[in-house]
Write an enzyme that holds these catalytic residues in place. Sequence first.
Site, short mmCIF file in Angstrom:
data_model
loop_
_atom_site.label_atom_id
_atom_site.label_comp_id
_atom_site.label_asym_id
_atom_site.label_seq_id
_atom_site.Cartn_x
_atom_site.Cartn_y
_atom_site.Cartn_z
CB ALA A 60 -0.87 -0.01 1.25
N GLY A 99 0.76 -5.28 0.75
CA GLY A 99 -0.31 -5.40 -0.24
C GLY A 99 0.19 -6.00 -1.54
CD GLU A 102 -2.28 -7.99 2.25
OE1 GLU A 102 -2.57 -8.28 3.41
OE2 GLU A 102 -2.33 -6.82 1.81
CD GLU A 122 1.33 -5.84 5.47
OE1 GLU A 122 2.18 -6.65 5.90
OE2 GLU A 122 0.69 -6.01 4.42
#
Length: 718
Positions: A60, A99, A102, A122
């Site tokens: 992200a 992310g 992910e 994270e």
Amino acid sequence: MADYFVQNSVAVIQLNNPPVNSLGSKVRTAIYENVQKANRDPAVKGVVLVGKGRNFCAGADIKEFDGGNKGAWITDIGTYMDNMRKPVVAAIEGVALGGGLEVAMFCHYRIATSSARVGQPEVAIGLIPGGGGTVRLPRAVGLKNALDIIVTGRHVSAGAAAKMGLINKIVSGNILEEGIKFALSKAHIDTSIVCLRNRSVDIGNIDQIAEAEMARVKNKYRGFMAPVFCVKAVVENCRLPYEKAIDNENKIFMDLRSSNQSKALRYAFFAERQISRWELPSGGNYKTTKPMPVRTAGVIGAGTMGGGIALCLITSGIPCVLVEQNKEFLDKGLELMKSQLMMTVKLGKMTSDQAMKCWDTLKPSVLLEDMKTVDLVIEAVFEDLKLKRDIFEKLDKICKPETLLCTNTSTLDIDSIATATKRQDKVVGTHFFAPSYIMKLLENIYGTHTSAETVATVMNLGKRIKKVSVLVGSCTGFVANRMSGPYSQEGTFCIEEGSTPAEIDRALKDFGMAMGKYEVQDLSGVDVGYRIRREAARKEGVELTPETRFFRGERNCSLVERLVEKGRLGKKVGKGWYKYDSPSGKVAHVDPEVTEIIEEHCRALGIQRRNIGIKEVMERMQFALINEGFKILEEGKCRMAEEIDVIWLYGFAWPRYMGGPMYFASQVGLKKIYERVCYYHKKYPYSYHWVPSSLLAKLSESGLPLSQWGEAARGSKL
Ligand code: 3H9
């Protein structure tokens, strides 16, 4: 944001958001739209997701976390891909983190180059994975591996990830071509079989694993919220049906995202990157100046500091000449270095073969003349100006004209050393922290004539030897020790006035510091600061004693003198502020003898002890150092508050989830801090560190954010 093209009947979605293809809202939306486009196109047989540039995706966009959510949310993309019948392949080069991993786990397959790395980092910014990572990773690699990867946030090599079943194939050719080939080879396989969402997790002895992991994490990451929530989320989500697990993850993620800890950790992440953008007041900066090549280096002094520095160099591939004044000291130093290197092997950070190879690049010597061929010398001898000047004068004659001369002084003015040479532009401070082989901080200090090229070289050297380098201006104690002075003094004054070392240490550890102030002092030696001050006073014709209440017109911290005179030099002799079972004893015991010494000291000096609350103690220690931080900014010794914070994070183990002292100040509020500094200044007029910083005074009225304090100090904002 994401380019789209079709090649050999395969749709390619190429993330294009330099520098690291982070998943900003526009990138997410582009991925979502392009995946749908590829799915709708009957000519497309498969899809490849790939990154433009060196990386697949770093996750992200952390900068967007302070705003609300915009664009497609990441798990919606996952749900869409799960239902696609065309194979979607993540082709990973560089990193797939957070992310990024992910998104790769939404894909039906993952291929990677052997140098690629994946991970869910994270936790380092106070979060849990929020794009399905806590739900899909256990399905890909099993509960235990997933817990390890998510809780530590570590990067996993492609090879290791392949062994765990997270990567389907390691490729060596062009990543895009390989991705296309792979997608075509899977075009006829039912995607629902390989879709991670449809896999189950073996939760056999989950209760036992959860309990053990939770206990370990609470102990290892004391004070940090995110690791605890990582365990909680992974364990809970292994038990929940997919949709519910995603909702559960999302809720925890959102709560943490707005937490103070995550905000502080995100600040620290960017602060660490900002400090590499150095600039000299005399001109020259990180963009315009190239470092000189450092092929070989030299270290003077094989004591604990010098030996540690030499180890940093050789283990980073820089051959090093290590010079001591005689063979006895040299051998002693080499012995210690060898045991530190062996410890590195024992910890699995290097093989014994690699250690031997490093050791062969060390050239021990007792001749300063052996420095004649090196590109850079770091002097690490005793903190004595005359001795250092003498060495620099000799080095100036021995070394090549282009060789940089660095001093590992922790307090002395750089110019006063540089003037012993005819190359003041090539003299610079490189202040390592003890133990120098382990501690990550490197405080680089420029003098009046230090050139930009010299600064670029030591900043680059810091990177090569894996230190966090901060550039600061020269002043007594520089930034680290200058700020730690008022902090230590206030603590000790508070002990005189009624507190105790144990009470203060407990409060500091509750705040999040790794160790208490007095535990640290016992470890480094109670007599270290005392000897430096005593020597300085002697030069001014003053003999410091436990009765000396004032020195240079300022309140003197004479309790330390009392302790030293009673032989309580610290852990090395088994007693200091605490007592120890032995010099190597791990436990610090409260010693009634210290209480007696404190009381006797106060009686002798007529100090009335009182019931001093720990709140006052913490306020005095922290606000005194913060006030000094503002003076440092005001005098231009640092360019930005972030530099001060990084110094405290790495030099004094300030809790990262509190950002650093200047960040902490921004949270407490500058108005409050300024008022309290003024109050203490009135109460303790003979402690100069309470003279309020004029920058703090101005900023307390301005409301400017921390990111602008540096500019404000340079006069452009206030
Ligand atoms: C996440 O993914 C949450 C999800 O689970 C749920 C939602 C999707 N965002 O470090 P470098 C910038 S949370 C914004 O100097 P390197 C960095 O500031 C995220 N910016 O290079 C710097 O900018 P500048 C989880 C980012 O080669 C530039 O990129 N992911 C981001 O030494 C170069 O960075 C992470 O925590 C980002 N995510 O290391 C990964 N990442 O040039 C964090 C980097 O202006 N990133 N920047 O100073 C890293 O670990 C390293 O940056 C990386 C590259 C290994 C990628």
